[in-house]
Design an enzyme around this catalytic site. Structure first.
Site, PDB file in Angstrom:
ATOM      1  NE  ARG A  45      -7.880   2.096  -5.275  1.00 42.91           N
ATOM      2  CZ  ARG A  45      -6.666   2.183  -4.786  1.00 42.91           C
ATOM      3  NH1 ARG A  45      -5.674   2.567  -5.562  1.00 42.91           N
ATOM      4  NH2 ARG A  45      -6.432   1.883  -3.531  1.00 42.91           N
ATOM      5  CG  HIS A  85      -0.666   2.072  -9.302  1.00 46.19           C
ATOM      6  ND1 HIS A  85      -0.811   1.771  -7.974  1.00 46.19           N
ATOM      7  CD2 HIS A  85      -1.787   2.772  -9.650  1.00 46.19           C
ATOM      8  CE1 HIS A  85      -1.972   2.254  -7.526  1.00 46.19           C
ATOM      9  NE2 HIS A  85      -2.573   2.868  -8.528  1.00 46.19           N
ATOM     10  CD  GLU A 143       3.407 -13.419  15.366  1.00 45.23           C
ATOM     11  OE1 GLU A 143       3.471 -12.308  15.912  1.00 45.23           O
ATOM     12  OE2 GLU A 143       2.911 -14.430  15.922  1.00 45.23           O
ATOM     13  CG  ASN A 148      -8.065  -1.848  -4.941  1.00 45.87           C
ATOM     14  OD1 ASN A 148      -7.119  -2.605  -4.781  1.00 45.87           O
ATOM     15  ND2 ASN A 148      -8.344  -0.895  -4.057  1.00 45.87           N
ATOM     16  CB  ILE A 196      -6.965  -7.045   7.562  1.00 44.47           C
ATOM     17  CG1 ILE A 196      -5.775  -7.769   8.188  1.00 44.47           C
ATOM     18  CG2 ILE A 196      -7.784  -7.964   6.697  1.00 44.47           C
ATOM     19  CD1 ILE A 196      -6.099  -9.005   8.948  1.00 44.47           C
ATOM     20  CG  ASP A 220      -2.050   0.967   1.125  1.00 43.69           C
ATOM     21  OD1 ASP A 220      -2.453   1.296  -0.017  1.00 43.69           O
ATOM     22  OD2 ASP A 220      -2.530   1.422   2.168  1.00 43.69           O
TER      23      ASP A 220
END
Ligand code: IPE
Ligand code: IPE
Ligand code: MG
Length: 250
Positions: free
Chosen positions: A71, A37, A204, A68, A192, A20
């Site tokens: 968008r 990107h 983790e 997404n 998330i 991200d």
């Protein structure tokens, strides 16, 4: 020398990354989001090389989420073009490195050229025995759980004997892969965003502030060092927390 995660419990077998911050990286430089990107692809290449060279068995990267699609069309189209170019451009190196490429997500509504490239790349690397690179495209954790549930029910999973969790997990798009051990999110957000909801149940989670295009080898090295320090308990208690006469689970 790279070590195999099969023999080193301090190494995660499955690393997943929410890549991200591309858009903010570009905006901070007065560039179009699509430039972010494009630059992000360089970081993805660095990640693939690093984790493959360090003996990681599976690396899953989140490249395009179910959400997404919401968008602006121009950004979605630029991303799809980038995915086609990326697959074409990266395939020779993946083959050379023995990396197996696999896509997860709902690809049915992707442009036909992209779908074709995805299938070709999966076929061209199917026999490879190195790291499995999983690219989540059009992926959502809820989509995955729903599509698995449909298949599981259709096969009579609810009535069948045996371990329901295992038979259900076998219908997820990640079938055959281990659960996520280390989940990394770059770009500063701590959520998330509908990634591997089932598979990351005991991952983790490492949050990195840096925008994805600026992430590199030092961060990846730190991620493994950080992971090696974690004490994973899976709901149990640490060894040594009980006296010799008090055996957990007994
Ligand atoms: C992640 O970067 C890549 C995709 C979702 C395709 P973003 O595009 O979300 O970048 P930010 O979060 O807006 O900076
Ligand atoms: C998650 O990032 C999806 C990918 C990295 C592909 P988003 O930028 O879409 O997530 P939100 O909107 O910040 O939660
Ligand atoms: Mg984002």
């Amino acid at each position: 020398m790279p070590v195999s995660s099969a023999t080193d419990p301090a190494l995660p077998g499955h690393v997943a990354i929410i890549m991200d911050g591309n858009g903010r990286w570009a905006q901070a430089r007065g560039l179009e989001r699509s430039e972010g990107h494009r630059e992000g692809l360089e970081a993805t290449r660095r990640a693939v090389r690093f984790y493959a060279e360090h003996g990681i068995q599976s690396l899953t990267v989140f490249a395009f989420s179910s959400e997404n699609w919401g968008r602006p069309r121009s950004e979605v189209e630029a991303l799809f073009e980038l995915f086609v170019t990326a697959i074409e451009g990266e395939l020779p190196e993946l083959v050379e490195r023995g990396i197996r490429l696999r896509f997860i997500g709902d690809r049915a509504t992707f442009p036909p050229t992209l779908q074709t490239r995805m299938c070709e790349a999966e076929e061209a690397t199917a026999g490879n025995e190195g790291m499995c690179l999983v690219v989540a495209l059009g992926y959502g954790g809820r989509w995955d759980i729903l599509q698995a549930a449909r298949k599981w029910v259709a096969k009579g999973g609810a009535e069948a004997d045996g371990d329901a969790e295992s038979t259900f997990a076998a219908e997820l798009s990640t079938t055959g892969l281990a659960d996520v051990d280390l989940l990394i999110r770059t770009g500063g957000e701590q959520r998330i965003s509908n990634f591997l909801l089932w598979q990351a149940a005991y991952a983790e989670i490492l949050f990195i502030e840096t925008y994805w295009p600026d992430v590199g080898e030092k961060d990846f090295e730190r991620s493994l060092a950080w992971y090696a320090q974690r004490q994973r308990r899976f709901g149990r208690v640490s060894a040594g927390a009980y006296s010799a006469t008090e055996v957990p689970g007994a």
